[in-house]
Design a protein around this motif. Sequence first.
Motif, PDB file in Angstrom:
ATOM      1  N   PRO A 160       0.822  -1.205   0.000  1.00 12.18           N
ATOM      2  CA  PRO A 160       0.000   0.000   0.000  1.00 12.18           C
ATOM      3  C   PRO A 160       0.858   1.258   0.000  1.00 12.18           C
ATOM      4  N   GLU A 161       0.306   2.321  -0.534  1.00 12.55           N
ATOM      5  CA  GLU A 161       0.955   3.617  -0.485  1.00 12.55           C
ATOM      6  C   GLU A 161       0.854   4.130   0.949  1.00 12.55           C
ATOM      7  N   GLU A 162       1.670   5.072   1.304  1.00 14.58           N
ATOM      8  CA  GLU A 162       1.656   5.655   2.645  1.00 14.58           C
ATOM      9  C   GLU A 162       0.258   6.166   2.971  1.00 14.58           C
ATOM     10  N   GLY A 163      -0.323   5.679   4.050  1.00 15.51           N
ATOM     11  CA  GLY A 163      -1.639   6.117   4.493  1.00 15.51           C
ATOM     12  C   GLY A 163      -2.796   5.492   3.740  1.00 15.51           C
ATOM     13  N   ALA A 164      -2.530   4.596   2.787  1.00 12.72           N
ATOM     14  CA  ALA A 164      -3.599   3.982   1.996  1.00 12.72           C
ATOM     15  C   ALA A 164      -4.201   2.800   2.746  1.00 12.72           C
ATOM     16  N   THR A 165      -5.404   2.427   2.355  1.00 10.20           N
ATOM     17  CA  THR A 165      -6.044   1.248   2.918  1.00 10.20           C
ATOM     18  C   THR A 165      -5.901   0.103   1.941  1.00 10.20           C
ATOM     19  N   ALA A 166      -6.326  -1.084   2.353  1.00 12.91           N
ATOM     20  CA  ALA A 166      -6.209  -2.278   1.512  1.00 12.91           C
ATOM     21  C   ALA A 166      -6.942  -2.079   0.193  1.00 12.91           C
ATOM     22  N   SER A 167      -6.351  -2.623  -0.874  1.00 12.36           N
ATOM     23  CA  SER A 167      -6.966  -2.480  -2.189  1.00 12.36           C
ATOM     24  C   SER A 167      -6.579  -3.645  -3.075  1.00 12.36           C
ATOM     25  N   ALA A 168      -7.251  -3.744  -4.193  1.00  9.05           N
ATOM     26  CA  ALA A 168      -6.947  -4.780  -5.176  1.00  9.05           C
ATOM     27  C   ALA A 168      -5.670  -4.398  -5.910  1.00  9.05           C
ATOM     28  N   PRO A 169      -5.017  -5.355  -6.578  1.00  6.20           N
ATOM     29  CA  PRO A 169      -3.791  -5.033  -7.300  1.00  6.20           C
ATOM     30  C   PRO A 169      -4.046  -4.045  -8.419  1.00  6.20           C
ATOM     31  N   SER A 170      -3.062  -3.206  -8.692  1.00  5.34           N
ATOM     32  CA  SER A 170      -3.203  -2.223  -9.754  1.00  5.34           C
ATOM     33  C   SER A 170      -2.447  -2.681 -10.992  1.00  5.34           C
ATOM     34  N   ALA A 171      -2.606  -1.938 -12.069  1.00  7.59           N
ATOM     35  CA  ALA A 171      -1.920  -2.275 -13.309  1.00  7.59           C
ATOM     36  C   ALA A 171      -0.417  -2.111 -13.162  1.00  7.59           C
ATOM     37  N   SER A 172       0.020  -1.343 -12.163  1.00 10.25           N
ATOM     38  CA  SER A 172       1.449  -1.134 -11.971  1.00 10.25           C
ATOM     39  C   SER A 172       2.104  -2.216 -11.121  1.00 10.25           C
ATOM     40  N   THR A 173       1.321  -3.186 -10.626  1.00  6.58           N
ATOM     41  CA  THR A 173       1.872  -4.265  -9.824  1.00  6.58           C
ATOM     42  C   THR A 173       2.768  -5.141 -10.694  1.00  6.58           C
ATOM     43  N   PRO A 174       4.036  -5.316 -10.303  1.00  6.26           N
ATOM     44  CA  PRO A 174       4.914  -6.137 -11.136  1.00  6.26           C
ATOM     45  C   PRO A 174       4.503  -7.603 -11.092  1.00  6.26           C
ATOM     46  N   ALA A 175       4.638  -8.265 -12.221  1.00 10.15           N
ATOM     47  CA  ALA A 175       4.307  -9.685 -12.300  1.00 10.15           C
ATOM     48  C   ALA A 175       5.376 -10.496 -11.594  1.00 10.15           C
ATOM     49  N   MET A 176       4.965 -11.573 -10.947  1.00 11.74           N
ATOM     50  CA  MET A 176       5.926 -12.454 -10.291  1.00 11.74           C
ATOM     51  C   MET A 176       6.682 -13.228 -11.367  1.00 11.74           C
ATOM     52  N   GLN A 177       7.979 -13.326 -11.204  1.00 14.85           N
ATOM     53  CA  GLN A 177       8.804 -14.043 -12.165  1.00 14.85           C
ATOM     54  C   GLN A 177       9.533 -15.166 -11.441  1.00 14.85           C
ATOM     55  N   ALA A 178       9.556 -16.326 -12.063  1.00 15.07           N
ATOM     56  CA  ALA A 178      10.288 -17.459 -11.508  1.00 15.07           C
ATOM     57  C   ALA A 178      11.781 -17.232 -11.706  1.00 15.07           C
ATOM     58  N   PRO A 179      12.585 -17.684 -10.759  1.00 12.09           N
ATOM     59  CA  PRO A 179      14.028 -17.543 -10.947  1.00 12.09           C
ATOM     60  C   PRO A 179      14.481 -18.305 -12.186  1.00 12.09           C
ATOM     61  N   SER A 180      15.447 -17.755 -12.871  1.00 17.74           N
ATOM     62  CA  SER A 180      15.941 -18.425 -14.069  1.00 17.74           C
ATOM     63  C   SER A 180      16.866 -19.569 -13.671  1.00 17.74           C
ATOM     64  N   ALA A 181      17.050 -20.507 -14.591  1.00 16.11           N
ATOM     65  CA  ALA A 181      17.925 -21.646 -14.355  1.00 16.11           C
ATOM     66  C   ALA A 181      19.383 -21.280 -14.601  1.00 16.11           C
ATOM     67  N   ALA A 182      19.629 -20.107 -15.165  1.00 12.24           N
ATOM     68  CA  ALA A 182      20.992 -19.672 -15.463  1.00 12.24           C
ATOM     69  C   ALA A 182      21.721 -19.346 -14.162  1.00 12.24           C
ATOM     70  N   PRO A 183      23.050 -19.470 -14.171  1.00 10.39           N
ATOM     71  CA  PRO A 183      23.820 -19.123 -12.972  1.00 10.39           C
ATOM     72  C   PRO A 183      23.567 -17.668 -12.578  1.00 10.39           C
ATOM     73  N   ALA A 184      23.546 -17.411 -11.276  1.00  5.38           N
ATOM     74  CA  ALA A 184      23.303 -16.071 -10.780  1.00  5.38           C
ATOM     75  C   ALA A 184      24.454 -15.143 -11.124  1.00  5.38           C
ATOM     76  N   GLN A 185      24.117 -13.921 -11.475  1.00  3.87           N
ATOM     77  CA  GLN A 185      25.126 -12.914 -11.758  1.00  3.87           C
ATOM     78  C   GLN A 185      25.121 -11.907 -10.618  1.00  3.87           C
TER      79      GLN A 185
END
Length: 95
Positions: A18-43
């Motif tokens: 939530p934004e400062e002082g905001a109440t609970a809300s549904a996800p917005s369009a600006s919510t980043p999508a969850m991404q699975a970790p890649s199988a490539a070695p970590a950099q």
Amino acid sequence: MPPAPSASQRTDVILSPPEEGATASAPSASTPAMQAPSAAPAQRLSRADAEDLGQRIQQQAALIAQATCDFILLIAEFDACEGRRYYYGLKSTAH
């Protein structure tokens, strides 16, 4: 006190911090999508990327803490209102 809504009836589920002082809300369009970790070695991360990842970790930890608190409050309400009386063999919500 009216009964608590079931999980499927709740509309205040938070999926983004939530934004400062905001109440609970549904996800917005600006919510980043969850991404699975890649199988490539970590950099190695740049400082900016590390700070961004650290911020996301903190936000997720806050969401988990809030969800845990909501869950415990629901259990407390269920227990206080003797909701267990409708469930055969359930002596309390502590078991």
